[in-house]
Design a protein around this motif. Structure first.
Motif, PDB file in Angstrom:
ATOM      1  N   ILE B 380       0.831  -1.202   0.000  1.00  0.00           N
ATOM      2  CA  ILE B 380       0.000   0.000   0.000  1.00  0.00           C
ATOM      3  C   ILE B 380       0.869   1.257   0.000  1.00  0.00           C
ATOM      4  O   ILE B 380       0.565   2.236  -0.676  1.00  0.00           O
ATOM      5  CB  ILE B 380      -0.929  -0.002   1.238  1.00  0.00           C
ATOM      6  N   ASP B 382       4.201   1.720  -0.772  1.00  0.00           N
ATOM      7  CA  ASP B 382       5.427   1.835  -1.573  1.00  0.00           C
ATOM      8  C   ASP B 382       5.475   3.137  -2.359  1.00  0.00           C
ATOM      9  O   ASP B 382       6.486   3.824  -2.401  1.00  0.00           O
ATOM     10  CB  ASP B 382       5.556   0.658  -2.529  1.00  0.00           C
ATOM     11  N   ARG B 383       4.360   3.470  -2.962  1.00  0.00           N
ATOM     12  CA  ARG B 383       4.301   4.674  -3.793  1.00  0.00           C
ATOM     13  C   ARG B 383       4.724   5.916  -3.009  1.00  0.00           C
ATOM     14  O   ARG B 383       5.399   6.792  -3.534  1.00  0.00           O
ATOM     15  CB  ARG B 383       2.853   4.816  -4.297  1.00  0.00           C
ATOM     16  N   ARG B 386       8.642   5.751  -1.934  1.00  0.00           N
ATOM     17  CA  ARG B 386       9.603   5.800  -3.014  1.00  0.00           C
ATOM     18  C   ARG B 386      10.118   7.217  -3.237  1.00  0.00           C
ATOM     19  O   ARG B 386      11.259   7.424  -3.593  1.00  0.00           O
ATOM     20  CB  ARG B 386       8.976   5.263  -4.280  1.00  0.00           C
ATOM     21  N   GLY B 392       8.490   0.676   0.051  1.00  0.00           N
ATOM     22  CA  GLY B 392       7.342   0.319   0.888  1.00  0.00           C
ATOM     23  C   GLY B 392       7.763  -0.568   2.045  1.00  0.00           C
ATOM     24  O   GLY B 392       7.158  -0.575   3.108  1.00  0.00           O
TER      25      GLY B 392
END
Lengths: 77, 712
Positions: B380, B382-383, B386, B392
């Motif tokens: 969920i 990671d975005r 990053r 994530g």
């Protein structure tokens, strides 16, 4: 070139070639994403990235940026 | 003495199998890659056989630490046999590693785990045929129900006794097999036939390590390269990729012959849970709710209740008065009594007071890990991560780090990308760990009427520091590493086993207790000594508590206090307290207690709130808090950083960065705060503005190292 990144959720296609080189390419291939494998996009994370795919009978999460090196062929339906 | 290696993919149930084979139950987690440590045990009923649990890997390459560890074990330690654990519910990918292991020429047996799941799906595997085609015996097992375990042991022991290594299989296409045969003929004819395969394949892949082991000269390498290049031209890919592709092709053709699959794919219970938990709209609210509950239970309610009991009743009413009374009655010298009661017992007691709170937190965290939710968090978030040069998977270390930095830093291991991992190790301790809570309580109580915003701001500053540092550092040269993909498996959810959860909780709690009773005890003694002795009227003597301003510690404090005057608290007691905080953060409160002459104080130092408020303005108090939250963590956590960085240079860099960053941020907070609240402007105010400008510049400037990964 059509890549896994372009494949919509709920669709599947054949892997044609893995581009790039070195660790990036080999790690992706070691996970079973090799030319000829069928890859199915199950879903995207709530924020749109990463995506979850089914390949060789199991589920794997990949970032869209990494999905760009996976060239795919025509979509199967 | 025989040596057997247990080897398999991540999440194939390896730890559970290891425990079933050896009888010693150990840590079982769902987070892929949790078994990085080398674990060994004697096989149950066979005291002369040692089993080594190798890290979970997908391939015998040398791209990850785990792969290198496994490969060097197989070649340097030369095990007598291999038990290859295969996750039957994920057969195609698991057999990829198997086909490589079969080439090693070591006696081997395949332990086929999770056959019950395969059967429940209504699918069937022809084991006899599969075993015949792979030239290797297969035993279906259930690690959880402990079935088939003895059979695996019997099979491998008899294979070892008969020196029964698998005959090589020939999974590759004509042109590759042709090239391999050439290589075997040219350089490998001295080796046993069933050992040649591994080397010929690796030479075909141009594996540098194998070339060195075989001591090949330039001419031979050039000679075999002709075959390799010819083959690459024919197939249209590099040799390493050809091998990988053909292995998978072989496996999928093999499975078509032995595996009766169900055509219609059903939704598993895990799929159904994921539909809600990783749902586009529901995922983030559910995540927030779970984190809230985690803290509500462990920090606010249950944990605090238990911690208060330990502090107030166990130590406050029983142990400390009891010990004081006992020492008094035996006529103990007053300095020894001081050391034992004021120094050791109350110092260590203050630390042990956290244990219940930490135990509750660790218990809940290990349930989240065990059931499989932790991997979903990585998916969920990671975005978000990053963007800060993290992944994530960095969230888990940070979350555990709010309990204790040591296991938090250790939890960074499964992050593949080296830069991401280093960044995580460096920034995890910015999150306020539970040992920093008393410092927060002290500052909130002394300056801000115990307001809850102080604690909230501590977490906010921690998170902001992770983000700011991530963005700033990812644009620097040391953080550019070769790109490696983010691959994450979402394992099936399962109900955590009670034993595994308790075991993890206990392991983590125990390492904290061990620290409290060794390192912290030592540091308490040192601080007690330094603050209780000094020069009074020209002679070195033990001091009364009101004479501490002439103690050794006071002199050290005065010597270093200038560093902190621009931060608003260039006061020797605060400087000394920050210094002892390095031994253990919670020491800071007790040190201040001693230095302000209150002797032993409560966990939040309530007795000295007034004294502290008189010593410095609130904005300096806040700057003092921020510095201590962000600067180098305690020695135990620094030790963990050193272990995980595995490089003195990186360790020094990480700790120096943390200290400098803490100093800069505290300076900014104090100087800007002073400007706005009191209208005071000076030299350091200018410096503060320069720092702000530098940080903003580094945050917004483009990353010159950013390259396009995909030129194709």
């Amino acid at each position: 070139m059509r890549t896994l990144r372009n494949l919509k959720i709920g669709h599947s296609a054949n892997v044609v070639k893995i581009h790039g080189e070195g660790v990036l390419k080999q790690r992706i291939m070691d996970m079973g994403i090799t030319p000829g494998a069928v890859i199915f996009v199950r879903k995207a994370a709530p924020l749109g990235d990463p995506i979850e795919v089914t390949v060789r009978g199991y589920e794997l999460s990949l970032r869209k940026r990494d999905a760009e090196i996976i060239e795919i062929g025509e979509e199967d339906l | 003495m025989k040596k057997i290696a247990l080897i398999g993919n991540q999440n194939s149930g390896k730890t559970t199998t290891f425990n079933a084979l050896t009888g010693s139950n150990q840590y079982v987690g769902n987070w892929p890659g949790v078994t990085v440590e080398k674990k060994e045990g004697r096989i149950k009923g066979h005291n002369d056989v040692i089993l080594t649990d190798l890290p979970g890997i997908y391939s015998l390459s040398t791209y990850t630490i785990e792969e290198r560890v496994s490969r060097s074990y197989l070649f340097d330690e030369k095990p007598d046999g291999i038990i290859n654990l295969v996750d039957g519910s994920n057969l195609e990918r698991n057999l990829f590693l198997t086909t490589q292991l079969l080439e090693l020429g070591i006696p081997m047996v395949i332990a086929f785990n999770f056959n019950d799941i395969v059967e429940r799906r209504g699918e069937k595997i022809d084991f006899e045929k599969l075993s015949r085609e792979l030239h290797c015996n297969i035993v279906p097992i259930s690690a959880l129900k402990k079935t088939g375990i003895n059979e695996v042991v019997d099979e491998i022991l008899s294979a070892i006794d008969k020196h029964n290594a698998p005959e090589p299989i020939h999974p590759f296409s004509g042109s590759v097999e042709h090239a391999l045969a050439h290589i075997e003929e040219a350089v490998l004819h001295n080796l046993a036939r069933n050992k040649q395969r591994w080397y010929s394949v690796k030479l075909f892949e141009r594996d540098e390590d194998v070339r060195q082991v075989l001591n090949l000269d330039e001419k031979t390498i050039a000679h075999i390269d002709e075959d390799i290049v010819a083959c690459e031209k024919e197939v249209g890919d590099d040799s390493r990729s050809i091998i990988t592709t053909e292995r998978f092709n072989f496996i999928s053709a093999l499975l078509d012959r032995v595996y009766v699959k169900k055509l219609k794919v059903q939704l598993t219970p895990s799929d159904k849970i994921d539909r809600v938990v990783t749902n586009k709209w529901a995922a983030l609210p559910i995540f927030a709710l779970i984190i809230f509950l985690l803290y509500y239970i462990s920090i606010t309610t249950v944990g605090t209740l238990l911690t208060d009991w330990v502090n107030d009743t166990l130590f406050g009413e029983w142990i400390i008065p009891g010990a004081a009374g006992a020492l008094e009655s035996v006529g103990c010298a007053s300095w020894l009594q001081g050391l034992l009661v004021d120094g050791i017992i109350s110092g260590v007691g203050a630390v042990l007071g956290f244990v219940p709170q930490m135990m509750v937190l660790f218990l809940l965290l290990s349930i989240l890990e065990e059931c499989g939710y932790m991997s979903r968090i990585a998916f969920i978030l990671d975005r978000v991560f990053r963007h800060f040069g993290l992944s994530g998977k960095s969230f888990i270390p940070m979350l555990i780090g709010t309990g204790c930095g040591v296991p938090g830093i250790m939890a960074a291991r499964p992050i593949e990308n080296e830069s991401d991992r280093r960044m995580t190790v460096m920034t995890t301790t910015f999150m306020p760990c539970s040992a920093k809570l008393p410092i927060i309580a002290l500052i909130a109580g002394s300056f801000f009427g115990g307001s809850a915003w102080v604690a909230s701001s501590a977490y906010f500053i921690g998170i902001a520091s992770v983000i700011i540092s991530g963005i700033m550092l990812k644009k620097t040269k040391p953080f550019q590493s070769t790109p490696s993909p983010f691959v994450l498996e979402l394992p099936n959810y399962h109900v955590p086993t009670c034993f595994a959860v308790l075991k993890t909780t206990w392991d983590r709690t125990f390492s904290f207790i061990k620290r409290a009773t060794t390192l912290i005890m030592l540091s308490t003694i040192i601080v007690w000594f330094l603050s209780s002795f000094g020069w009074l009227n020209g002679s070195f003597t033990m001091l009364e508590s009101e004479e501490q301003n002439v103690s050794i510690l006071a002199y050290i404090g005065r010597a270093i206090a200038w560093i902190f005057s621009p931060l608003g608290w260039g006061e020797w007691r605060a400087a000394v307290a920050s210094f002892t905080g390095l031994l253990a953060k919670e020491n800071l409160v007790s040190t201040l207690g001693v230095l302000y002459g209150f002797g032993e104080v409560a966990e939040d130092g309530a007795e000295m709130w007034g004294a502290l408020a008189n010593a410095m303005p609130p904005v300096a108090g806040f700057s003092f808090l921020v510095f201590n939250l962000l600067c180098a963590p305690c020695f135990a956590a620094m030790g963990a950083i050193k272990r995980e960085m595995n490089s003195p240079k990186w360790t020094a860099f990480a700790i120096a960065y943390q200290c400098v960053y803490a100093w800069v941020i505290s300076l900014i907070i104090y100087q800007i705060g002073r400007l706005f609240i009191y209208g005071q402007f000076g030299f350091w105010t200018v410096i503060a503005f320069l720092f702000i400008a530098a940080i903003i510049f580094q945050l917004v400037r483009p990353n010159k190292y950013l390259r396009s990964l995909n030129k194709a």
